[in-house]
Design a protein around this motif. Structure first.
Motif, PDB file in Angstrom:
ATOM      1  N   PRO A   9      -9.545  36.019  -8.058  1.00 16.06           N
ATOM      2  CA  PRO A   9      -8.778  36.214  -6.822  1.00 16.06           C
ATOM      3  C   PRO A   9      -7.929  37.491  -6.847  1.00 16.06           C
ATOM      4  O   PRO A   9      -7.784  38.158  -5.810  1.00 16.06           O
ATOM      5  N   LEU A  10      -7.407  37.860  -8.020  1.00 11.99           N
ATOM      6  CA  LEU A  10      -6.634  39.099  -8.112  1.00 11.99           C
ATOM      7  C   LEU A  10      -7.536  40.307  -7.885  1.00 11.99           C
ATOM      8  O   LEU A  10      -7.174  41.226  -7.144  1.00 11.99           O
TER       9      LEU A  10
ATOM     10  N   LEU B 139      -8.192  40.560  -4.287  1.00 15.11           N
ATOM     11  CA  LEU B 139      -6.984  41.024  -3.609  1.00 15.11           C
ATOM     12  C   LEU B 139      -6.839  42.538  -3.752  1.00 15.11           C
ATOM     13  O   LEU B 139      -6.382  43.223  -2.836  1.00 15.11           O
TER      14      LEU B 139
ATOM     15  N   MET C 134      -4.264  45.315   0.764  1.00 14.65           N
ATOM     16  CA  MET C 134      -3.399  44.263   0.281  1.00 14.65           C
ATOM     17  C   MET C 134      -1.993  44.534   0.810  1.00 14.65           C
ATOM     18  O   MET C 134      -1.511  45.652   0.757  1.00 14.65           O
TER      19      MET C 134
ATOM     20  N   GLU D 198       1.624  35.421  -1.898  1.00 13.27           N
ATOM     21  CA  GLU D 198       0.840  34.187  -1.825  1.00 13.27           C
ATOM     22  C   GLU D 198      -0.004  34.018  -3.093  1.00 13.27           C
ATOM     23  O   GLU D 198      -0.083  32.922  -3.657  1.00 13.27           O
ATOM     24  N   TYR D 199      -0.608  35.101  -3.552  1.00 12.71           N
ATOM     25  CA  TYR D 199      -1.399  35.050  -4.781  1.00 12.71           C
ATOM     26  C   TYR D 199      -0.519  34.650  -5.975  1.00 12.71           C
ATOM     27  O   TYR D 199      -0.898  33.788  -6.772  1.00 12.71           O
TER      28      TYR D 199
ATOM     29  N   LYS E  28     -10.079  31.065 -11.277  1.00 11.14           N
ATOM     30  CA  LYS E  28      -8.929  30.687 -10.457  1.00 11.14           C
ATOM     31  C   LYS E  28      -7.809  31.720 -10.431  1.00 11.14           C
ATOM     32  O   LYS E  28      -7.015  31.745  -9.484  1.00 11.14           O
TER      33      LYS E  28
ATOM     34  N   GLN F  58       0.486  30.942  -5.727  1.00 14.33           N
ATOM     35  CA  GLN F  58      -0.651  30.070  -6.007  1.00 14.33           C
ATOM     36  C   GLN F  58      -0.985  30.088  -7.501  1.00 14.33           C
ATOM     37  O   GLN F  58      -1.231  29.043  -8.111  1.00 14.33           O
ATOM     38  N   SER F  59      -0.982  31.268  -8.102  1.00 16.65           N
ATOM     39  CA  SER F  59      -1.299  31.386  -9.525  1.00 16.65           C
ATOM     40  C   SER F  59      -0.262  30.667 -10.379  1.00 16.65           C
ATOM     41  O   SER F  59      -0.614  29.957 -11.332  1.00 16.65           O
TER      42      SER F  59
ATOM     43  N   GLU G 135       0.281  38.911   1.069  1.00 17.63           N
ATOM     44  CA  GLU G 135      -0.900  38.456   0.329  1.00 17.63           C
ATOM     45  C   GLU G 135      -0.609  38.412  -1.173  1.00 17.63           C
ATOM     46  O   GLU G 135      -1.017  37.479  -1.853  1.00 17.63           O
ATOM     47  N   LEU G 136       0.103  39.396  -1.650  1.00 17.12           N
ATOM     48  CA  LEU G 136       0.455  39.438  -3.064  1.00 17.12           C
ATOM     49  C   LEU G 136       1.388  38.285  -3.425  1.00 17.12           C
ATOM     50  O   LEU G 136       1.182  37.607  -4.440  1.00 17.12           O
TER      51      LEU G 136
END
Length: 111
Positions: free
Chosen positions: A35-36, A39, A1, A8-9, A31, A12-13, A5-6
Motif C-alpha cells: 500500500p505504501l 501511495l 499523494m 490515512e495510510y 498489508k 491504518q498501518s 492519504e498519507l
C-alpha cells in the motif's frame, strides 16, 4: 499523494501492527509495504514493479523482494522483512550487495 492519504495510510498501518505485532513477512509485504508503494505512485500490477527480482551473485542467484523499474531498468530495490523481525546489519548488507551487484543506487530496507 496528499497529506490526507498519507495520514490515512499511517493510521491504518499503525492499527494493523497494533492488532498483529507478530506479522510475518508475507503479511507485512501485502498489508504494509505494497500500500505504501502504491501511495507513492507505483502500480503493483504493472511492469514497473518486479516481485522477487533476480540478482546474479557469483555463481548463484538471489532475489530482492521488489525492484522498482523505469524503462525496464531497476532504479530502487526494496527488501522486506516481517514486522516480527528486527532489522539487522546483516539485512542491510544483503540489500547493499544486491545494489552493488546491479548498479542500483537506491534501496529501502523495511519491516
Amino acid at each position: 499523494m496528499n497529506s490526507e492519504e498519507l495520514e490515512e495510510y499511517v493510521d491504518q498501518s499503525q492499527s494493523l501492527l497494533a492488532a498483529s505485532p507478530q506479522m510475518n513477512e508475507q503479511n507485512t509485504r501485502r498489508k504494509i509495504i505494497e500500500p505504501l508503494l502504491e501511495l507513492l505512485g507505483w502500480d503493483m500490477l504493472s511492469t514497473d514493479v518486479e516481485l522477487e527480482y533476480s540478482v546474479q551473485m557469483g555463481v548463484g542467484t538471489k532475489k530482492v523482494d521488489y525492484a522498482l523499474m523505469i524503462e525496464d531498468t531497476p532504479v530502487v530495490f526494496v527488501e522486506a522483512k516481517g514486522a516480527d523481525t528486527e532489522v539487522a546489519s546483516t539485512h542491510r548488507d544483503q540489500l547493499t550487495s544486491y545494489m552493488r551487484q546491479t548498479g542500483v543506487d537506491w534501496g529501502i530496507l523495511t519491516n
